[in-house]
Design a protein around this motif. Structure first.
Motif, PDB file in Angstrom:
ATOM      1  N   ASP A  43      32.251   9.129  32.256  1.00 40.70           N
ATOM      2  CA  ASP A  43      31.292   8.657  33.259  1.00 40.70           C
ATOM      3  C   ASP A  43      30.840   7.210  33.036  1.00 40.70           C
ATOM      4  O   ASP A  43      30.054   6.676  33.823  1.00 40.70           O
ATOM      5  CB  ASP A  43      30.085   9.580  33.336  1.00 40.70           C
ATOM      6  CG  ASP A  43      29.314   9.708  32.033  1.00 40.70           C
ATOM      7  OD1 ASP A  43      29.827   9.256  30.987  1.00 40.70           O
ATOM      8  OD2 ASP A  43      28.211  10.283  32.061  1.00 40.70           O
ATOM      9  N   CYS A  44      31.337   6.543  32.007  1.00 40.74           N
ATOM     10  CA  CYS A  44      30.958   5.143  31.783  1.00 40.74           C
ATOM     11  C   CYS A  44      31.950   4.160  32.401  1.00 40.74           C
ATOM     12  O   CYS A  44      31.714   2.959  32.398  1.00 40.74           O
ATOM     13  CB  CYS A  44      30.781   4.848  30.299  1.00 40.74           C
ATOM     14  SG  CYS A  44      32.300   4.450  29.436  1.00 40.74           S
ATOM     15  N   VAL A  45      33.065   4.668  32.947  1.00 38.11           N
ATOM     16  CA  VAL A  45      34.116   3.797  33.479  1.00 38.11           C
ATOM     17  C   VAL A  45      33.574   2.759  34.465  1.00 38.11           C
ATOM     18  O   VAL A  45      33.889   1.571  34.347  1.00 38.11           O
ATOM     19  CB  VAL A  45      35.266   4.631  34.099  1.00 38.11           C
ATOM     20  CG1 VAL A  45      36.266   3.744  34.811  1.00 38.11           C
ATOM     21  CG2 VAL A  45      35.955   5.438  33.008  1.00 38.11           C
ATOM     22  N   PRO A  46      32.741   3.134  35.446  1.00 40.74           N
ATOM     23  CA  PRO A  46      32.245   2.113  36.386  1.00 40.74           C
ATOM     24  C   PRO A  46      31.441   0.997  35.705  1.00 40.74           C
ATOM     25  O   PRO A  46      31.412  -0.136  36.185  1.00 40.74           O
ATOM     26  CB  PRO A  46      31.350   2.896  37.343  1.00 40.74           C
ATOM     27  CG  PRO A  46      31.779   4.314  37.209  1.00 40.74           C
ATOM     28  CD  PRO A  46      32.281   4.468  35.808  1.00 40.74           C
ATOM     29  N   PHE A  47      30.817   1.312  34.579  1.00 46.14           N
ATOM     30  CA  PHE A  47      29.982   0.328  33.896  1.00 46.14           C
ATOM     31  C   PHE A  47      30.791  -0.625  33.017  1.00 46.14           C
ATOM     32  O   PHE A  47      30.260  -1.594  32.499  1.00 46.14           O
ATOM     33  CB  PHE A  47      28.914   1.040  33.056  1.00 46.14           C
ATOM     34  CG  PHE A  47      27.975   1.847  33.894  1.00 46.14           C
ATOM     35  CD1 PHE A  47      26.930   1.237  34.565  1.00 46.14           C
ATOM     36  CD2 PHE A  47      28.160   3.211  34.044  1.00 46.14           C
ATOM     37  CE1 PHE A  47      26.066   1.972  35.356  1.00 46.14           C
ATOM     38  CE2 PHE A  47      27.302   3.956  34.829  1.00 46.14           C
ATOM     39  CZ  PHE A  47      26.261   3.326  35.492  1.00 46.14           C
ATOM     40  N   GLU A  49      33.421  -2.211  34.255  1.00 47.20           N
ATOM     41  CA  GLU A  49      33.997  -3.196  35.163  1.00 47.20           C
ATOM     42  C   GLU A  49      33.216  -4.511  35.049  1.00 47.20           C
ATOM     43  O   GLU A  49      31.999  -4.506  34.881  1.00 47.20           O
ATOM     44  CB  GLU A  49      33.949  -2.692  36.608  1.00 47.20           C
ATOM     45  CG  GLU A  49      34.834  -1.486  36.846  1.00 47.20           C
ATOM     46  CD  GLU A  49      36.303  -1.782  36.634  1.00 47.20           C
ATOM     47  OE1 GLU A  49      36.758  -2.877  37.019  1.00 47.20           O
ATOM     48  OE2 GLU A  49      36.991  -0.911  36.071  1.00 47.20           O
TER      49      GLU A  49
END
Length: 70
Positions: A43-47, A49
Motif C-alpha cells: 500500500d505504499c507504492v503510490p507514495f 512516486e
C-alpha cells in the motif's frame, strides 16, 4: 557495519565519542529497518512516486518534527 552506514559517520570521532558513534550506528540501523518495512508494504507504492514539488511551488516540508528546505 556496512559501507553505507559508514558514509554517515565522521572519520575523526575521538575515542571518548565511541558511545556516540555506537548510538548513531544503532539509530541508523533502526531507521533503515523502518524504511525497509515501509517500502515492503504494497500500500505504499503510490507514495514512492516522484512529486513535482517545483510545479507545486513547495519550498519546504514539515514531517514528524523535521523541517526540510528544498
Amino acid at each position: 557495519m556496512s559501507g553505507s552506514e559508514e558514509e554517515f559517520l565522521p572519520d575523526d570521532i575521538a575515542d571518548d565519542d565511541a558511545a556516540t558513534q555506537e548510538e548513531i550506528t544503532q539509530s541508523l540501523k533502526k531507521m533503515n529497518k523502518i524504511v525497509n518495512n515501509l517500502m515492503a508494504r504494497a500500500d505504499c507504492v503510490p507514495f514512492r512516486e516522484p512529486v513535482d514539488w517545483k510545479g507545486l511551488e513547495v519550498s519546504s516540508i514539515h514531517c514528524m518534527g523535521c523541517f526540510i528546505l528544498l
